[in-house]
Write a protein that holds these residues in place. Structure first.
Motif, PDB file in Angstrom:
ATOM      1  N   UNK A  93       5.044  36.760 -27.696  1.00  0.00           N
ATOM      2  CA  UNK A  93       5.605  35.893 -28.730  1.00  0.00           C
ATOM      3  C   UNK A  93       4.484  35.185 -29.477  1.00  0.00           C
ATOM      4  N   UNK A  94       4.674  34.950 -30.762  1.00  0.00           N
ATOM      5  CA  UNK A  94       3.633  34.255 -31.511  1.00  0.00           C
ATOM      6  C   UNK A  94       3.487  32.807 -31.049  1.00  0.00           C
ATOM      7  N   UNK A  95       2.326  32.226 -31.343  1.00  0.00           N
ATOM      8  CA  UNK A  95       2.010  30.872 -30.876  1.00  0.00           C
ATOM      9  C   UNK A  95       3.047  29.854 -31.264  1.00  0.00           C
ATOM     10  N   UNK A  96       3.541  29.968 -32.474  1.00  0.00           N
ATOM     11  CA  UNK A  96       4.400  28.908 -32.977  1.00  0.00           C
ATOM     12  C   UNK A  96       5.867  29.175 -32.748  1.00  0.00           C
ATOM     13  N   UNK A 124       5.232  31.330 -38.404  1.00  0.00           N
ATOM     14  CA  UNK A 124       4.044  31.079 -39.204  1.00  0.00           C
ATOM     15  C   UNK A 124       3.142  30.027 -38.592  1.00  0.00           C
ATOM     16  N   UNK A 125       1.887  30.069 -38.986  1.00  0.00           N
ATOM     17  CA  UNK A 125       0.868  29.242 -38.360  1.00  0.00           C
ATOM     18  C   UNK A 125       0.739  27.855 -38.961  1.00  0.00           C
ATOM     19  N   UNK A 126       1.816  27.197 -39.147  1.00  0.00           N
ATOM     20  CA  UNK A 126       1.745  25.866 -39.709  1.00  0.00           C
ATOM     21  C   UNK A 126       3.056  25.207 -39.357  1.00  0.00           C
ATOM     22  N   UNK A 127       2.985  24.087 -38.683  1.00  0.00           N
ATOM     23  CA  UNK A 127       4.240  23.569 -38.171  1.00  0.00           C
ATOM     24  C   UNK A 127       5.115  22.956 -39.250  1.00  0.00           C
ATOM     25  N   UNK A 129       5.506  24.405 -41.954  1.00  0.00           N
ATOM     26  CA  UNK A 129       5.879  25.520 -42.781  1.00  0.00           C
ATOM     27  C   UNK A 129       7.210  26.110 -42.341  1.00  0.00           C
ATOM     28  N   UNK A 131       9.561  29.384 -43.331  1.00  0.00           N
ATOM     29  CA  UNK A 131       9.562  30.567 -44.190  1.00  0.00           C
ATOM     30  C   UNK A 131      10.483  30.338 -45.391  1.00  0.00           C
ATOM     31  N   UNK A 132      10.041  30.840 -46.538  1.00  0.00           N
ATOM     32  CA  UNK A 132      10.787  30.641 -47.771  1.00  0.00           C
ATOM     33  C   UNK A 132      12.240  31.072 -47.603  1.00  0.00           C
TER      34      UNK A 132
END
Lengths: 142, 619
Positions: A93-96, A124-127, A129, A131-132
């Motif tokens: 699983x990705x980090x975020x 995505x790599x920004x908390x 953030x 996704x559009x």
């Protein structure tokens, strides 16, 4: 002069031919490698979407993540706050990836058991953030 | 106080740049000293404004909004310094500084370029105005709500990141110089020789772009923890497009300088490559495309960047169509001539850049025309479409240097034949003996062998006939051959496996054994987390790898630090996944043969570009 004209014909025809080949290539590649994006509500609605590869986006529903203790299997629910869909994924699983945060899964939806089999999970790599696509789904619902 | 001073200097430089433009067009000064002093003043003002922002960063002045959102008191001082270009506004300021610097360098070295610097200043002025009015880095945050600041994105707290943007920006911004030279030529045409400096300047830009892109790829490789070096991410693509166009521009301008051909084409390419780099900026900044490079997302601001891009393209092309003149230009060429090889080079490079650009912006176009349906174009599209074109291009790259200007028969026919045949045979053997044979492997290796043989032949021939060896060209092309070899081998022969391991448990990957030895916790000023020790046993060699999983409290972000064992032949790469249970971790191991060749090749290309004989004159 004749060679000049012949060369020009060769130029133009090779240019047209290569553009044509390029165009065919692009269309073929596009057809196979474009993923459409859906929300959980799109998939649970009555319209059947039969695609080998598509993306769904939403939030990871609270208390829904079930991680296996000895393998890479994970189940969780993706929600657009209206409907939710069970996603099955086997892999890292990705980090975020966490509850209540945005996620996009790429894979296919099996209508027989109502599970989305993900081949890829993106977070995505920004908390801050979202996704559009998710933002749009959330805005539409509120 | 200092931020206000910085802001004032930025506004001052904007006005100064506008003055230079107006004076250059209304009363064109005869003396170059005017341009030199005006450019120097603009540059110094931007430089001081840059220093002002740096001071705010280094003194943790969180009353400045931009500092508050991109820095943190616990950040090591080196990263505080580099945090300036960690976000949208600051990186724009860095870009402006570099752009003004290039203009100054250009005015200093080149003469007789009446309108060039004015056209460059149009680009500078537009971006300065955008910065001052729409994304001002000196904006205050009053009352001060945060005394600790936010943080520099943890992924960017890394050495490669700190030098990646400046290099890339130097490349992007450098493309304004060929544009200026071309515009001056259109307005003030005397002789084709005026276009000569385009080659050197585009080579400089190209070198820096090459370095910037490869640093980015290297950073993504070890920092993102996915083990890939190219993701066809929109931001990567928007750097690749100007790179391809710039490569085309270099070749086209070589042909222009040598034979006075492709003149209009060279002019058009200068506009296109500048447009490519501005469009790239728009794509990155506007947040219109989702990407890992998540800059401040504000589509409204992005629209202005798009507008600037359009204005410059329209300005460029209207001048081009009004003023370009093909009378007296040579156009004919035989299909066995070097001219034709340059034509093929340019046709393919421009097609490639169009293909990449199309795939990158297709989701936007689709969304507009389908009424909101959203799609993504996956990496397989890019691989499928670009690889065949790139291979054909590389094939001609091997043949091109062996042809002659104005040639009307195949020169070096025997050598070309021998090179092609021996490459095919050798590649067949190599692919069959050392790697799992596949079509692409065979073709890729054959083309790499062709390239190397052709360059070797060329070097030998020039050495033998006592002519000057075109060292930069040979080295640059060789770098590309090495890069292609690295890509071919590492993409087709990598092994990867995902698994869950308990302490002291092992897993077999190929013939190597991977064991999870122990876990420990780590703590630094700006993060804490877990470090897991893996041993990697291959025959009788044991390597240790230490992948980490970190948590950065200031930005509440988790990151993965891959454990990498680098070597020339292959990299062993382990990234940690989720923790499962008390002592067990999910992890992914990748064995990537020859992956270092990719960056080795890129570095050779960069150095080759820098070594190009320049025709700047000191005066």
């Amino acid at each position: 002069m004749r060679t000049k004209r012949r060369n020009r014909v060769i130029f133009v025809s090779s240019l047209v031919a290569s553009l044509f080949v390029a165009f065919i290539f692009i269309v073929l590649a596009m057809n196979e490698n474009v993923d459409f994006y859906y929300t959980p509500s799109d998939l649970t609605s009555s319209k059947i979407i039969n695609k080998d590869s598509l993306r769904i986006g939403g939030l990871v529903q609270e208390d829904s993540i079930k991680i296996s203790k000895d393998s890479l299997k994970t189940n969780f629910l993706v929600t657009d706050l209206e409907n939710s869909i069970e996603v099955y994924y086997e892999g890292i699983l990705p980090n975020l990836f966490k509850e209540n945060s945005g996620v996009i899964a790429r894979g296919f939806y099996d209508y027989s058991d109502g599970i989305f089999y993900a081949k890829e999970i993106l977070a995505k790599h920004d908390e801050n953030y979202i996704p559009k696509e998710v933002k749009k789904a959330l805005v539409n619902d509120s | 106080m200092i931020p206000e001073l910085g802001n004032f200097l930025l506004i001052f430089s904007m006005i100064n740049s506008l003055l230079l433009i107006s004076i250059a067009f209304i009363y064109p000064p005869k003396d170059k000293r005017f341009f030199l002093s005006a450019s120097l003043v603009t540059f110094l003002a931007i430089f001081l404004s840059f220093i002002a922002l740096e001071i705010s960063f280094l003194t943790d002045d969180f009353s400045v909004l931009y500092v508050a959102t991109n820095s943190n008191p616990n950040l090591p001082i080196y990263y505080k310094f580099a945090a300036l270009w960690g976000g949208h506004e600051g990186s724009l300021l860095l870009f402006l500084l570099i752009l003004a610097g290039w203009i100054l360098v250009f005015v200093f070295f080149n003469e007789d370029q009446k309108y060039s610097s004015a056209f460059m200043n149009i680009v500078l002025f537009a971006l300065l105005a955008f910065t001052v009015f729409l994304s001002n880095p000196f904006e205050r945050l009053l009352p001060i709500s945060s005394i600790s600041g936010s943080d520099l994105n943890p992924l960017l707290q890394d050495f490669a990141f700190t030098i990646h943007p400046p290099m890339l920006y130097m490349g992007y911004a450098g493309l304004v110089i060929p544009f200026g030279i071309a515009m001056n030529f259109l307005l003030n045409r005397e002789k084709v020789k005026q276009l000569e400096p385009i080659r050197s300047w585009s080579v400089v830009s190209w070198s820096l772009l090459t370095l910037g892109i490869s640093l980015g790829s290297w950073w993504a490789y070890y920092e993102l923890g996915w083990g890939g070096w190219w993701f066809w991410d929109p931001v990567e693509n928007s750097a690749l497009v100007p790179w391809l166009l710039c490569t085309a521009l270099i070749h086209s301008s070589i042909a222009t300088n040598a034979r006075q051909i492709f003149i209009n084409w060279t002019l058009a390419l200068t506009i296109l490559s500048l447009a490519g780099s501005l469009l790239g900026m728009f794509l990155v900044r506007s947040g219109i495309i989702t990407s890992v490079h998540s800059f401040a997302l504000d589509p409204d601001r992005g629209i202005f960047l798009l507008l600037i891009c359009f204005v410059i393209v329209i300005l460029g092309f209207s001048l081009f169509f009004l003023k370009s003149d093909s009378r007296g230009f040579k156009t004919d060429m035989g299909i066995y001539s070097k001219e034709f090889m340059f034509f093929i080079n340019n046709a393919f490079l421009v097609t490639l850049s169009a293909i990449v650009l199309l795939g990158t912006i297709y989701p936007i176009i689709y969304e507009i025309f389908s009424g909101g349906d959203q799609i993504t174009v996956g990496a397989p599209y890019f691989n499928m479409v670009t690889v065949p074109f790139a291979l054909i291009l590389l094939f001609f790259q091997a043949i091109g240097p062996l042809t002659k200007w104005g040639g009307n028969k195949i020169d070096n026919l025997n050598s070309i034949g021998i090179i092609i045949i021996s490459s095919i045979v050798l590649s067949y053997l190599v692919s069959y003996l050392f790697f799992s044979f596949s079509f692409y492997e065979f073709v890729g290796n054959a083309i790499v062998l062709m390239l190397i043989q052709s360059l070797g032949f060329l070097a030998f021939k020039s050495f033998h006939s006592q002519r000057n060896i075109n060292f930069s060209m040979i080295a640059g092309h060789l770098g590309l051959a090495i890069l292609t070899f690295g890509i071919t081998i590492s993409s087709l022969n990598s092994v990867e496996k995902e698994f869950v391991l308990q302490k002291n448990e092992s897993v077999l990957v190929g013939s190597s054994k991977i064991t999870l030895e122990n876990t420990q916790s780590v703590k630094e000023d700006n993060y804490y987390g877990d470090r897991v020790t893996f041993s990697f046993q291959e025959e009788d060699r044991i390597l240790k790898l230490y992948p980490e999983r970190r948590f950065y409290p200031a930005s509440r972000m988790e990151t993965t630090e891959a454990g990498i064992y680098p070597s020339v032949y292959k990299d062993v790469y382990i990234s940690l996944g989720q923790k499962v249970g008390e002592n067990a971790w999910a992890a992914k191991v990748q064995i990537k043969p020859l992956v270092r060749f990719i960056w080795l090749g890129a570095i050779i290309m960069f150095l080759a570009g820098l070594s190009v004989r320049t025709n700047f004159k000191f005066k």
